[in-house]
Design a protein around this motif. Structure first.
Motif, PDB file in Angstrom:
ATOM      1  N   PRO A   1       9.822   2.330 -11.093  1.00  0.00           N
ATOM      2  CA  PRO A   1      10.233   2.038  -9.912  1.00  0.00           C
ATOM      3  C   PRO A   1       9.077   1.370  -8.729  1.00  0.00           C
ATOM      4  CG  PRO A   1      10.092   4.166  -9.983  1.00  0.00           C
ATOM      5  CD  PRO A   1       9.902   3.658 -11.176  1.00  0.00           C
ATOM      6  N   VAL A   2       8.150   1.387  -8.976  1.00  0.00           N
ATOM      7  CA  VAL A   2       6.979   0.598  -8.439  1.00  0.00           C
ATOM      8  C   VAL A   2       6.892  -0.779  -8.611  1.00  0.00           C
ATOM      9  CG1 VAL A   2       4.344   0.645  -8.093  1.00  0.00           C
ATOM     10  CG2 VAL A   2       5.274   2.784  -8.141  1.00  0.00           C
TER      11      VAL A   2
ATOM     12  N   ALA B   1       3.059   6.158  -2.591  1.00  0.00           N
ATOM     13  CA  ALA B   1       4.134   6.860  -3.114  1.00  0.00           C
ATOM     14  C   ALA B   1       3.950   7.254  -4.644  1.00  0.00           C
ATOM     15  CB  ALA B   1       5.508   6.092  -2.888  1.00  0.00           C
ATOM     16  N   TYR B   2       3.321   5.980  -5.253  1.00  0.00           N
ATOM     17  CA  TYR B   2       3.214   6.446  -6.859  1.00  0.00           C
ATOM     18  C   TYR B   2       2.067   7.393  -7.042  1.00  0.00           C
ATOM     19  CZ  TYR B   2       1.987   5.158 -11.536  1.00  0.00           C
ATOM     20  OH  TYR B   2       1.583   5.201 -12.877  1.00  0.00           O
ATOM     21  N   ALA B   3       0.867   7.288  -6.296  1.00  0.00           N
ATOM     22  CA  ALA B   3      -0.103   8.348  -6.312  1.00  0.00           C
ATOM     23  C   ALA B   3       0.385   9.865  -5.994  1.00  0.00           C
ATOM     24  CB  ALA B   3      -1.266   7.957  -5.484  1.00  0.00           C
TER      25      ALA B   3
ATOM     26  N   SER C   1       0.626  -1.146   0.079  1.00  0.00           N
ATOM     27  CA  SER C   1       0.084  -0.007   0.048  1.00  0.00           C
ATOM     28  C   SER C   1       0.925   1.298  -0.074  1.00  0.00           C
ATOM     29  CB  SER C   1      -0.948   0.026   1.103  1.00  0.00           C
ATOM     30  OG  SER C   1      -1.781  -1.069   1.203  1.00  0.00           O
ATOM     31  N   LEU C   2       1.962   1.273   0.723  1.00  0.00           N
ATOM     32  CA  LEU C   2       2.903   2.614   0.695  1.00  0.00           C
ATOM     33  C   LEU C   2       3.287   2.914  -0.542  1.00  0.00           C
ATOM     34  CD1 LEU C   2       4.641   2.004   4.384  1.00  0.00           C
ATOM     35  CD2 LEU C   2       2.827   3.745   3.717  1.00  0.00           C
ATOM     36  N   ILE C   3       3.822   1.524  -1.322  1.00  0.00           N
ATOM     37  CA  ILE C   3       4.533   1.620  -2.363  1.00  0.00           C
ATOM     38  C   ILE C   3       3.413   2.379  -3.752  1.00  0.00           C
ATOM     39  CG2 ILE C   3       5.273   0.467  -4.733  1.00  0.00           C
ATOM     40  CD1 ILE C   3       6.651  -1.571  -2.559  1.00  0.00           C
TER      41      ILE C   3
ATOM     42  N   ASP D   1      15.112   5.241  -4.112  1.00  0.00           N
ATOM     43  CA  ASP D   1      15.486   4.939  -5.350  1.00  0.00           C
ATOM     44  C   ASP D   1      14.247   5.561  -6.181  1.00  0.00           C
ATOM     45  OD1 ASP D   1      13.475   2.966  -4.278  1.00  0.00           O
ATOM     46  OD2 ASP D   1      13.657   1.873  -6.059  1.00  0.00           O
ATOM     47  N   TYR D   2      13.115   5.474  -5.629  1.00  0.00           N
ATOM     48  CA  TYR D   2      12.007   6.239  -6.508  1.00  0.00           C
ATOM     49  C   TYR D   2      12.257   7.777  -6.468  1.00  0.00           C
ATOM     50  CZ  TYR D   2       7.089   6.490  -8.136  1.00  0.00           C
ATOM     51  OH  TYR D   2       6.039   6.667  -8.769  1.00  0.00           O
ATOM     52  N   ILE D   3      12.806   8.535  -5.399  1.00  0.00           N
ATOM     53  CA  ILE D   3      13.116   9.915  -5.404  1.00  0.00           C
ATOM     54  C   ILE D   3      14.492  10.076  -6.666  1.00  0.00           C
ATOM     55  CG2 ILE D   3      14.009  12.093  -4.269  1.00  0.00           C
ATOM     56  CD1 ILE D   3      12.648  10.648  -1.757  1.00  0.00           C
TER      57      ILE D   3
END
Length: 590
Positions: free
Chosen positions: A60-61, A12-14, A7-9, A376-378
């Motif tokens: 990255p997601v 973060a995408y949203a 859910s956190l991943i 890594d997403y940032i």
């Protein structure tokens, strides 16, 4: 725990998608011309750019979700990561990927062309007299879009019925579990793969020319473009000089009254110089008005204020971006050479690399940072935005061209709706090419397996997972060439890498073009970078607008001196009072 992490991943995408929506909105309002703004064009451009950036940032997601199933410290799957749970994650990712990719293709091939023709159909006079209605505009736009509908249907039919790449399917070097999965696509998936492979290939050609140039131009332009004169001060100085110029012209005209032979040669030369100076000052006055945001949309005015605040940091930012660009160049070159030399099947599968044979810095950073999401997403978001910005700079510099003919120009606050729509299509294709480049060259291992590892030891009992708790040397990173039976159960490739590698194996021609085009991209970057070291870059070399030409030639805004005083004037909108020396004459300034 697994549900919370997943859910956190997605949260973060949203958040990233909302941020991208804001960025796309700012981009469209900054570049479009206020006079010819159309709601339909603005909406379609914002939505299309948000969709294409959301597609890239799904990578990255994807990597975070498949990596979350593995315990990289022990080289085994987590207890909750059952085959059914992994299949559920992959199925969800596939649905999102196919939805976004299909949306990108439809927007690029149907919606944007329809909007273009819909805008072109507008006739103000016919609308006023009632000869044109909404229905007639829609029908007129639809008639021209029929050709694009036929093109889309033809592309998907070709992808649906084209035969498998027999050479790749019968290649013994691909007799591994990872590659066999790539050859098991159904015809519906292969039709979409063909369509997107075609669009990626077209986008790669544009990517080479525009992003390659923009990657070199963006940092150097920031370094060399810190102006020393604020817009309010420039406007005030120009108005004062213009008034004095015209007063001097009136004096010379007064001398000429009553003379049969006209002005003396000295006065005539001065008058001609004053007339030339007047034209320059008028252009400069208009440039200062545009730079200060007069009579512009509030968003453009706000953007100008933000630019003024961060202008003193341009030099530092330019240097950092220059280092990042060189970092990307080196990483891509290392992977490209590695693929060309050590690919397991060469052109037959689009130069798929079994594992990295040479240390690659960006890939290493991403793999290590992926262990702590969302670092890594940032980093990935910043990388994508950098490449996207470089693409915008490239398009703005080169312009939209057909061979050597400039069709449209992209300028802040002066881009026509037609040009904005065409630029949106180009950015869509470029973004698909960026997706390939990042996944296959910039960070290939990260894009395929993330930080997943497996324990290279035989299990003690049948059905058990091997134990590397006390032998960390036996833990190996997952690669496409992992033949260990344990790796088959532990290593889960990302959906994106599977999709792209499936395209290059099923349609080797696409993989061949996209791979070797990366060397052309590096070549374009190197040539433009060397050129910009010796010449200050101009946004749109063939810019015919005289005010910007005069500004660039005279170097009014091309210095990199201290900017703090002028920055404050740009932010507050107040000018410094002009002060000219008493000894300075009009003739000398002319």
């Amino acid at each position: 725990m697994a549900l919370i992490q997943t859910s956190l991943i997605w949260v973060a995408y949203a958040v990233a998608v909302v941020l991208l929506l804001i960025i796309a909105t700012v981009f469209v309002f900054i570049y479009q011309t206020p006079r010819d703004r159309a709601v339909s064009v603005t909406t379609v451009c914002i939505f299309t750019m948000s969709a294409l950036l959301a597609t890239v940032l799904l990578m990255p997601v994807d990597i975070a979700l498949v990596s979350s199933t593995s315990n990289s410290a022990e080289g085994r799957k987590k207890d909750w990561a059952t085959p059914n749970e992994i299949d559920s994650i992959i199925k969800t990712l596939k649905i999102v990927y196919y939805t976004l990719y299909s949306l990108d293709a439809l927007l690029c091939l149907l919606v944007v062309p329809f909007t273009y023709f819909y805008y072109e159909e507008y006739d103000e006079e016919a609308t006023e007299v009632g000869d044109q209605t909404l229905g007639t505009r829609l029908w007129g736009a639809f008639k021209y879009t029929i050709a694009f509908i036929i093109l889309v249907v033809a592309i998907f039919l070709i992808g649906f019925f084209v035969p498998y790449a027999k050479q790749a399917k019968n290649d013994g070097r691909l007799d591994l579990d990872y590659f066999q999965r790539l050859l098991l696509q159904n015809r519906g998936e292969r039709a979409l793969s063909f369509a997107l492979g075609l669009l990626m290939t077209l986008g790669t050609i544009i990517y080479v020319l525009y992003t390659g140039a923009g990657l070199a131009l963006l940092p150097v332009a920031l370094i060399k473009s810190a102006p020393t004169v604020s817009a309010p001060t420039l406007a005030a100085n120009t108005a004062s000089q213009l008034e004095e110029n015209r007063e001097r012209q009136r004096q010379l005209d007064g001398r000429n009254e009553g003379r049969e032979n006209g002005l003396e040669s000295r006065d005539r030369r001065e008058l001609e110089a004053l007339i030339r100076e007047e034209r320059t000052l008028i252009r400069r006055e208009r440039l200062a008005a545009e730079s200060s945001g007069e009579d512009r949309h509030w968003l453009i005015k706000a953007w100008i204020k933000v630019e003024a605040v961060f202008r003193p940091l341009k030099l530092i930012g330019g240097l950092l971006l220059l280092l990042l660009a060189l970092f990307v160049f080196v990483s891509m070159f290392i992977t490209a050479v590695d693929k060309a030399k050590n690919s397991i099947c060469g052109a037959h599968c689009g130069y798929i690399l079994g594992y990295l044979n040479i240390f690659q810095p960006i890939n290493y950073i991403f793999v290590k940072s992926s262990k702590v999401f969302p670092i890594d997403y940032i980093l990935f978001l910043l990388l994508v935005l950098f490449l996207f910005s470089a693409s915008v700079v490239g398009i703005a510099t080169v312009g939209i061209r057909f061979l050597w003919i400039t069709v449209f120009k992209i300028r802040k606050g002066h881009t026509s709706p037609q040009a904005l729509l065409m630029a949106t299509v180009m950015l869509t294709l470029i973004t698909l090419a960026i997706n390939y480049s990042v996944a296959m060259l910039v960070a290939p291992q990260y894009a395929t397996f993330g930080h997943q590892t497996f324990c290279d030891r035989a299990p003690r009992h049948p059905g058990e997972q091997p134990d590397c708790t006390h032998n960390h040397k036996a833990i190996r990173p997952c690669t496409e060439m992992s033949k260990n039976a344990v790796a088959k159960d532990v290593c889960t490739p990302s959906v994106l890498s599977t999709f792209i590698n499936g395209v290059t194996i099923d349609f080797p021609f696409f993989g061949l073009i996209m791979f070797w085009a990366q060397f052309a991209f590096l070549g374009v970057y190197l040539v433009v970078f060397v050129a910009t070291l010796f010449k200050t870059p101009k946004m749109d070399e063939d810019q015919l607008d005289a005010d910007l030409e005069e500004d660039e030639e005279e170097g009014l805004l091309a210095s990199t001196g201290k900017r703090f005083g002028a920055t404050w004037q740009d932010i507050t909108g107040h000018a410094r009072t002009p002060n000219y020396g008493a000894a300075e004459t009009n003739g000398e300034r002319a």
